[in-house]
Design an enzyme around this catalytic site. Structure first.
Site, PDB file in Angstrom:
ATOM      1  N   THR A 191       0.833  -1.217  -0.123  1.00  0.00           N
ATOM      2  CA  THR A 191      -0.163  -0.211  -0.166  1.00  0.00           C
ATOM      3  C   THR A 191       0.857   1.430   0.163  1.00  0.00           C
ATOM      4  O   THR A 191       1.872   1.351   0.420  1.00  0.00           O
ATOM      5  CB  THR A 191      -0.908  -0.010   1.189  1.00  0.00           C
ATOM      6  OG1 THR A 191      -1.423   1.287   1.484  1.00  0.00           O
ATOM      7  CG2 THR A 191      -0.032  -0.297   2.587  1.00  0.00           C
ATOM      8  N   TYR A 193      -1.977  -0.170  10.528  1.00  0.00           N
ATOM      9  CA  TYR A 193      -2.109  -0.742   8.964  1.00  0.00           C
ATOM     10  C   TYR A 193      -0.721  -0.533   8.292  1.00  0.00           C
ATOM     11  O   TYR A 193      -0.398  -1.391   7.654  1.00  0.00           O
ATOM     12  CB  TYR A 193      -3.375  -0.165   8.512  1.00  0.00           C
ATOM     13  CG  TYR A 193      -3.513  -0.559   6.898  1.00  0.00           C
ATOM     14  CD1 TYR A 193      -3.739  -1.863   6.613  1.00  0.00           C
ATOM     15  CD2 TYR A 193      -3.286   0.489   6.042  1.00  0.00           C
ATOM     16  CE1 TYR A 193      -4.261  -2.036   5.188  1.00  0.00           C
ATOM     17  CE2 TYR A 193      -3.394  -0.002   4.669  1.00  0.00           C
ATOM     18  CZ  TYR A 193      -3.947  -1.066   4.225  1.00  0.00           C
ATOM     19  OH  TYR A 193      -4.133  -1.462   3.074  1.00  0.00           O
TER      20      TYR A 193
HETATM   21  N1  LIG Z   1      -8.514  -1.635  -2.434  1.00  0.00           N
HETATM   22  C1  LIG Z   1      -7.465  -0.722  -2.239  1.00  0.00           C
HETATM   23  O1  LIG Z   1      -7.825   0.524  -2.531  1.00  0.00           O
HETATM   24  C2  LIG Z   1      -6.193  -1.132  -1.928  1.00  0.00           C
HETATM   25  C3  LIG Z   1      -5.058  -0.329  -1.808  1.00  0.00           C
HETATM   26  C4  LIG Z   1      -3.847  -0.506  -1.296  1.00  0.00           C
HETATM   27  C5  LIG Z   1      -3.622  -2.023  -0.728  1.00  0.00           C
HETATM   28  N2  LIG Z   1      -4.635  -2.732  -0.970  1.00  0.00           N
HETATM   29  C6  LIG Z   1      -4.349  -4.031  -0.564  1.00  0.00           C
HETATM   30  O2  LIG Z   1      -5.003  -4.958  -1.561  1.00  0.00           O
HETATM   31  C7  LIG Z   1      -5.500  -6.400  -0.976  1.00  0.00           C
HETATM   32  C8  LIG Z   1      -7.023  -6.529  -1.175  1.00  0.00           C
HETATM   33  O3  LIG Z   1      -7.676  -5.415  -0.688  1.00  0.00           O
HETATM   34  P1  LIG Z   1      -9.256  -5.406  -1.022  1.00  0.00           P
HETATM   35  O4  LIG Z   1      -9.351  -3.953  -1.529  1.00  0.00           O
HETATM   36  O5  LIG Z   1      -9.672  -6.605  -1.949  1.00  0.00           O
HETATM   37  O6  LIG Z   1      -9.847  -5.849   0.152  1.00  0.00           O
HETATM   38  P2  LIG Z   1     -10.747  -6.746   0.674  1.00  0.00           P
HETATM   39  O7  LIG Z   1     -11.168  -6.545   2.276  1.00  0.00           O
HETATM   40  O8  LIG Z   1     -11.881  -6.810  -0.064  1.00  0.00           O
HETATM   41  O9  LIG Z   1     -10.253  -8.151   0.313  1.00  0.00           O
HETATM   42  C9  LIG Z   1      -9.346  -8.688   1.247  1.00  0.00           C
HETATM   43  C10 LIG Z   1      -9.846 -10.136   1.704  1.00  0.00           C
HETATM   44  O10 LIG Z   1      -9.045 -10.744   2.615  1.00  0.00           O
HETATM   45  C11 LIG Z   1      -9.726 -11.453   3.464  1.00  0.00           C
HETATM   46  N3  LIG Z   1      -9.062 -11.816   4.849  1.00  0.00           N
HETATM   47  C12 LIG Z   1      -9.084 -10.863   5.827  1.00  0.00           C
HETATM   48  N4  LIG Z   1      -8.323 -11.453   6.932  1.00  0.00           N
HETATM   49  C13 LIG Z   1      -7.899 -12.579   6.454  1.00  0.00           C
HETATM   50  C14 LIG Z   1      -7.139 -13.797   6.942  1.00  0.00           C
HETATM   51  N5  LIG Z   1      -6.638 -13.544   8.286  1.00  0.00           N
HETATM   52  N6  LIG Z   1      -6.956 -14.802   6.123  1.00  0.00           N
HETATM   53  C15 LIG Z   1      -7.392 -14.919   5.136  1.00  0.00           C
HETATM   54  N7  LIG Z   1      -8.094 -14.030   4.443  1.00  0.00           N
HETATM   55  C16 LIG Z   1      -8.374 -12.955   5.185  1.00  0.00           C
HETATM   56  C17 LIG Z   1     -10.899 -10.738   3.594  1.00  0.00           C
HETATM   57  O11 LIG Z   1     -12.130 -11.538   4.144  1.00  0.00           O
HETATM   58  C18 LIG Z   1     -11.277 -10.284   2.484  1.00  0.00           C
HETATM   59  O12 LIG Z   1     -11.982 -10.916   1.407  1.00  0.00           O
HETATM   60  C19 LIG Z   1      -5.272  -5.862   0.772  1.00  0.00           C
HETATM   61  O13 LIG Z   1      -4.323  -6.728   1.255  1.00  0.00           O
HETATM   62  C20 LIG Z   1      -5.344  -4.512   0.899  1.00  0.00           C
HETATM   63  O14 LIG Z   1      -4.377  -4.215   1.913  1.00  0.00           O
HETATM   64  C21 LIG Z   1      -5.924  -2.461  -1.284  1.00  0.00           C
END
Ligand SMILES: NC(=O)c1ccc[n+]([C@@H]2O[C@H](COP(=O)([O-])OP(=O)(O)OC[C@H]3O[C@@H](n4cnc5c(N)ncnc54)[C@H](O)[C@@H]3O)[C@@H](O)[C@H]2O)c1
Length: 339
Positions: free
Chosen positions: A125, A165
């Site tokens: 991130t 985070y």
């Molecule tokens: N969406 C964004 O803008 C963004 C930006 C920067 C980084 N990210 C990173 O990208 C990744 C995906 O993001 P997203 O937007 O799809 O988020 P999201 O919350 O929709 O998806 C993350 C998934 O991880 C699962 N999860 C949580 N804890 C877990 C665990 N202990 N074991 C297994 N699964 C678990 C959740 O149930 C969820 O389905 C994340 O790691 C996030 O930090 C996202």
């Protein structure tokens, strides 16, 4: 090609899975369904694409090892599972650490032992750069500006971890890069900006574009933190998927591995909150009614990714204009509301 995807029922995971399957790739999807909305995405993937999402909690090494053993033929590990909210990380720092830092360590260890040839994409991130308070920020009529960074923030800015985070994701980011240096794993850490698109069950704490679109669709009054001049670069999820696919095609000996990349829409696709609202009002007739609260602790006033390194090493550039991406998100939000 076979992909092993953690966080497969999340926003990004669901979009990736459907794109890969349509392109003829195979995927193993795993999630612990911690996130509100993950069960809806699971059901959607099952009904529309006959894809199953397996239960896996990355906090537990035995579960990770068993899953990796079952999918030892995977070519790519896409590690998306994560605790994704800064606010939630402050309320429950242990879950945040165990999932993001320890969970990523478990994934890297299993990959080192069981899938050493796989390419490993870690979804890091832009929050690893901290609140950017040391940089000069100026204020224009509708947005904050970083006058010393016209091309955006590049990867050579030192990381500066602030808040749970940021600390847990930054730890994982550094481990991912170190597993290339020490063990030769083909890892990359993608420091993603704001990703938006359909199937994001956003909240006030996370996924701001989808959240405000949802508020507009539902004609609800909402609250923003700060004056609304905060700026982010937006990247439509389909562009992010193209970036992942470019990495999957990159030869293992490429210098791209072991590197961090800032991945966002770049300066061309940046918006402040108070620039987004009139756009939603004029294009879709949403009444964007809101109140303002104090700025969020540790929030960056501006983050715009410099994406030139990704273009150079991965041959990747975003192609979806904000108007086009918003159209898709608005359609999905309307269908969600109607359901
Ligand atoms: N969406 C964004 O803008 C963004 C930006 C920067 C980084 N990210 C990173 O990208 C990744 C995906 O993001 P997203 O937007 O799809 O988020 P999201 O919350 O929709 O998806 C993350 C998934 O991880 C699962 N999860 C949580 N804890 C877990 C665990 N202990 N074991 C297994 N699964 C678990 C959740 O149930 C969820 O389905 C994340 O790691 C996030 O930090 C996202």
């Amino acid at each position: 090609m076979k992909w092993l995807i953690t966080g497969g029922a999340g926003f990004i995971g669901t979009n990736v899975a459907q794109a890969l399957v349509c392109a003829g790739d195979r995927c193993a999807l795993a999630d612990n369904f911690h996130r509100a909305g993950a069960r809806y995405n699971q059901q959607y993937l099952r009904e529309r694409f006959a894809l199953h999402v397996d239960f896996l909690d990355v906090r537990f090494p035995d579960q990770v090892n068993a899953y990796w053993q079952a999918h030892h033929d995977a070519d790519v590990v896409l590690h998306l599972a994560g605790q994704v909210s800064l606010v939630a990380s402050i309320h429950d720092p242990r879950y945040d650490f165990d999932t993001n830092a320890l969970g990523t360590f478990n994934v890297l260890e299993a990959t080192r032992r069981l899938l050493p040839e796989a390419r490993v994409i870690y979804a890091s991130t832009n929050k690893v750069y901290g609140d950017l308070r040391a940089l000069c920020v100026t204020e224009a009529a509708t947005r904050y500006l970083l006058p010393d960074f016209p091309g955006g923030i590049a990867e050579d800015l030192p990381i500066d971890l602030h808040g749970g985070y940021s600390c847990s994701k930054g730890t994982a980011d550094q481990y991912a890069l170190d597993y290339h240096r020490v063990y030769g794993l083909s890892t990359v850490a993608l420091r993603q900006s704001s990703i938006y698109g359909g199937r994001q069950y956003a909240s006030e704490d996370q996924g701001w574009v989808a959240y405000f679109v949802q508020m507009g669709v539902e004609r609800r009054t909402f609250r923003i933190s700060g004056c609304g001049k905060q700026v982010r670069d937006l990247l439509h999820v389909s562009d992010l998927i193209e970036c992942y696919r470019a990495i999957a095609r990159t030869p293992r000996e490429s210098l791209a591995f072991g590197q961090a990349f800032n991945i966002g829409g770049g300066p061309q696709s940046s918006l402040s909150l108070v620039e987004l609202f009139p756009l939603l009002e004029s294009e879709y007739g949403f009444p964007m009614q809101y109140t303002s609260g104090p700025p969020r602790t540790g929030d960056q006033k501006v983050f715009i990714a410099d994406i030139r390194k990704a273009a150079e090493y991965l041959g990747w550039k975003p192609t979806v204009a904000i108007g086009e991406g918003l159209e898709e998100l608005v359609e999905w939000s309307k269908s969600r509301w109607a359901a």
